[in-house]
Design an enzyme around this catalytic site. Sequence first.
Site, PDB file in Angstrom:
ATOM      1  CG  ASN A 144       9.505 -27.618  -0.396  1.00 39.59           C
ATOM      2  OD1 ASN A 144       8.636 -28.468  -0.218  1.00 39.59           O
ATOM      3  ND2 ASN A 144       9.445 -26.397   0.115  1.00 39.59           N
ATOM      4  CB  ILE A 176       4.771 -16.154   0.163  1.00 36.33           C
ATOM      5  CG1 ILE A 176       6.152 -15.521   0.299  1.00 36.33           C
ATOM      6  CG2 ILE A 176       4.743 -17.180  -0.975  1.00 36.33           C
ATOM      7  CD1 ILE A 176       6.683 -14.842  -0.946  1.00 36.33           C
ATOM      8  NE  ARG A 194      -1.677 -29.458   1.305  1.00 40.42           N
ATOM      9  CZ  ARG A 194      -1.998 -30.546   1.981  1.00 40.42           C
ATOM     10  NH1 ARG A 194      -1.290 -31.628   1.832  1.00 40.42           N
ATOM     11  NH2 ARG A 194      -3.025 -30.548   2.804  1.00 40.42           N
ATOM     12  NE  ARG A 202       0.621 -31.792   4.352  1.00 39.14           N
ATOM     13  CZ  ARG A 202       1.193 -30.679   3.934  1.00 39.14           C
ATOM     14  NH1 ARG A 202       2.089 -30.694   2.967  1.00 39.14           N
ATOM     15  NH2 ARG A 202       0.863 -29.521   4.473  1.00 39.14           N
ATOM     16  N   PRO A 207      -2.916 -21.254  -7.066  1.00 34.62           N
ATOM     17  CG  PRO A 207      -2.627 -19.011  -7.645  1.00 34.62           C
ATOM     18  CD  PRO A 207      -2.683 -19.933  -6.472  1.00 34.62           C
ATOM     19  CB  ILE A 208      -1.107 -24.245 -11.564  1.00 32.85           C
ATOM     20  CG1 ILE A 208      -2.445 -24.731 -12.124  1.00 32.85           C
ATOM     21  CG2 ILE A 208      -0.746 -24.987 -10.303  1.00 32.85           C
ATOM     22  CD1 ILE A 208      -2.342 -26.147 -12.699  1.00 32.85           C
ATOM     23  CG  ASP A 209      -1.997 -17.869 -12.571  1.00 27.90           C
ATOM     24  OD1 ASP A 209      -1.790 -18.429 -11.475  1.00 27.90           O
ATOM     25  OD2 ASP A 209      -1.707 -16.673 -12.776  1.00 27.90           O
ATOM     26  CG  LEU A 210       2.468 -17.410 -12.422  1.00 23.15           C
ATOM     27  CD1 LEU A 210       3.327 -17.195 -11.188  1.00 23.15           C
ATOM     28  CD2 LEU A 210       2.693 -16.269 -13.405  1.00 23.15           C
TER      29      LEU A 210
HETATM   30  C1  UD1 Z   1       6.925 -23.835  -2.877  1.00 27.14           C
HETATM   31  C2  UD1 Z   1       7.183 -24.749  -1.706  1.00 27.14           C
HETATM   32  C3  UD1 Z   1       6.477 -24.239  -0.438  1.00 27.14           C
HETATM   33  C4  UD1 Z   1       6.852 -22.795  -0.169  1.00 27.14           C
HETATM   34  C5  UD1 Z   1       6.626 -21.933  -1.433  1.00 27.14           C
HETATM   35  C6  UD1 Z   1       7.120 -20.505  -1.268  1.00 27.14           C
HETATM   36  C7  UD1 Z   1       7.441 -26.887  -2.828  1.00 27.14           C
HETATM   37  C8  UD1 Z   1       6.925 -28.283  -3.023  1.00 27.14           C
HETATM   38  N1  UD1 Z   1       6.714 -26.087  -2.037  1.00 27.14           N
HETATM   39  O1  UD1 Z   1       5.514 -23.880  -3.153  1.00 27.14           O
HETATM   40  O2  UD1 Z   1       6.862 -25.049   0.682  1.00 27.14           O
HETATM   41  O3  UD1 Z   1       6.030 -22.291   0.885  1.00 27.14           O
HETATM   42  O4  UD1 Z   1       7.332 -22.513  -2.562  1.00 27.14           O
HETATM   43  O5  UD1 Z   1       8.471 -20.490  -0.907  1.00 27.14           O
HETATM   44  O6  UD1 Z   1       8.485 -26.532  -3.326  1.00 27.14           O
HETATM   45  N2  UD1 Z   1       1.338 -18.263  -7.643  1.00 27.14           N
HETATM   46  C9  UD1 Z   1       0.446 -17.800  -8.616  1.00 27.14           C
HETATM   47  N3  UD1 Z   1       0.315 -18.511  -9.784  1.00 27.14           N
HETATM   48  C10 UD1 Z   1       1.023 -19.659 -10.018  1.00 27.14           C
HETATM   49  C11 UD1 Z   1       1.942 -20.121  -9.046  1.00 27.14           C
HETATM   50  C12 UD1 Z   1       2.074 -19.401  -7.864  1.00 27.14           C
HETATM   51  O7  UD1 Z   1      -0.222 -16.796  -8.430  1.00 27.14           O
HETATM   52  O8  UD1 Z   1       0.863 -20.248 -11.102  1.00 27.14           O
HETATM   53  C13 UD1 Z   1       1.511 -17.526  -6.349  1.00 27.14           C
HETATM   54  C14 UD1 Z   1       1.079 -18.360  -5.135  1.00 27.14           C
HETATM   55  O9  UD1 Z   1      -0.312 -18.252  -4.879  1.00 27.14           O
HETATM   56  C15 UD1 Z   1       1.905 -17.732  -4.031  1.00 27.14           C
HETATM   57  C16 UD1 Z   1       3.197 -17.319  -4.741  1.00 27.14           C
HETATM   58  O10 UD1 Z   1       2.890 -17.297  -6.143  1.00 27.14           O
HETATM   59  O11 UD1 Z   1       1.277 -16.576  -3.529  1.00 27.14           O
HETATM   60  C17 UD1 Z   1       4.394 -18.228  -4.512  1.00 27.14           C
HETATM   61  O12 UD1 Z   1       4.051 -19.552  -4.856  1.00 27.14           O
HETATM   62  P1  UD1 Z   1       5.113 -20.612  -5.386  1.00 27.14           P
HETATM   63  O13 UD1 Z   1       6.493 -20.042  -5.293  1.00 27.14           O
HETATM   64  O14 UD1 Z   1       4.649 -21.137  -6.696  1.00 27.14           O
HETATM   65  O15 UD1 Z   1       4.996 -21.772  -4.284  1.00 27.14           O
HETATM   66  P2  UD1 Z   1       4.945 -23.319  -4.547  1.00 27.14           P
HETATM   67  O16 UD1 Z   1       5.882 -23.692  -5.643  1.00 27.14           O
HETATM   68  O17 UD1 Z   1       3.529 -23.772  -4.629  1.00 27.14           O
END
Ligand code: UD1
Length: 419
Positions: free
Chosen positions: A24, A324, A93, A394, A123-126
């Site tokens: 990560n 999460i 991913r 992975r 989602p990637i809205d944030l």
């Molecule tokens: C990263 C890690 C993953 C870990 C996760 C939480 C990497 C490559 N992956 O994933 O292994 O399980 O952190 O510790 O670093 N969310 C939104 N909108 C957004 C972005 C996120 O609603 O734009 C939500 C997600 O659905 C989730 C939560 O925020 O419920 C946390 O996600 P996030 O911290 O972004 O995880 P990743 O960066 O995808």
Amino acid sequence: MSQLLSVRGGRRLEGEVTIQGAKNSVLPILAATLLARGQVALLGCPRLRGVDASIRILRHLGCDAHWEADALAVDTTALRRCEISDVLMREMRSSAIFLGAILARCGQADLSYPGGCELGPRPIDLHLAGLRDLGAEIREEGGFLHCRADRLRGREVVLRMPSVGATENLMLAACGAEGVTVISNAAREPEVVDLQNFLNACGARVSGAGSSAVSIEGGQDLHGCTYRVMPDRIAAATYLCAAASAGGDIYLRGAEEGHLSTVTAALREAGCTVTADSGGIRARLRAVGPVQTAPYPGFPTDAQAVLMAALLRSRGATVFEENIFENRYRHVDELIRMGASIRVSGRVAVVTGVERLHSAPVRCTDLRGGAALCVAALAAEGETRVSQICHIDRGYEDLARDLRALGADAVRVEETENG
Ligand code: UD1
């Protein structure tokens, strides 16, 4: 032909493994190389599919990336594209992380929309809202993201929740913005600190990572550097849980105890002795207090499954609460096939310790869930065959190799028709 992992339980673990570089951490760092002109040498870069996918993306963009023994050498000086195809985006991913970096370097980026994953929607809205705050225009059209920013401007960006990916994406974009960006309610994960350290080694001015306010003074010219990726705390958590499950005394070379404090606290509560960077562990554990996953420094969602597997034979009941991701108990049905007693209701899973686990054909449903099946198999009677190990691959360079180094009977075998 696909491969299975065959694990014969019942052996005490004893021995030493060196912890691989963090998956990560290396993925955002590889995206960050796009901001630096000159040669970057990444030491301790793990050999994982996501790394290979990132290398393919970097080469597609016109950059050079190749292995030099254990180091990955990257030079993005010759970058000549700012678009990533659907096929390449789907290979990884967390490919959304390239958005901020390409935008900062080129002023535009055209990427296909990253898909969801087995943990539920991602989602990637944030990410997008934050980039818009910095001045990017983003059109979402036909599964594609078209981003333009003649100039990115630094300012405060407040995240609704501390998303790891969004924090990292914005750090990269902010390096290319004029003025100071402050990311508030930023993720505090150690991998965010590692990204900050890498960027600063290239000449960036980033501070505050590890706290909930990360500050980036944009507009610096970044150069190459030699950088060692931090050790993978989830791989370390997996091996600690493996020793807790099987019993034994193991040493994890390079593991950083400070990154693992919630996991080691749970294992200590369960009756394990964990010292500094080594684990000396008793066989029959106690149940522990509720395990609630939370953003760092809370208990990592990525270690939920492996800890659950370690506690299957504990005395008493342990409550897990997954806060999460929506769909992160898919390993439970497989663990039940091995004799585990687990009830799931929404975000909560209750594990009641059983005396014995037995072997069963089980299937990986996702990366950490797959590792959990192996952890459970170490404590099960007989040979457990774990299929769909592409998920495990992975995140672990070679899980069977590392488990063998710790004294387990674990080998990869070719899958035959009758399993
Ligand atoms: C990263 C890690 C993953 C870990 C996760 C939480 C990497 C490559 N992956 O994933 O292994 O399980 O952190 O510790 O670093 N969310 C939104 N909108 C957004 C972005 C996120 O609603 O734009 C939500 C997600 O659905 C989730 C939560 O925020 O419920 C946390 O996600 P996030 O911290 O972004 O995880 P990743 O960066 O995808």
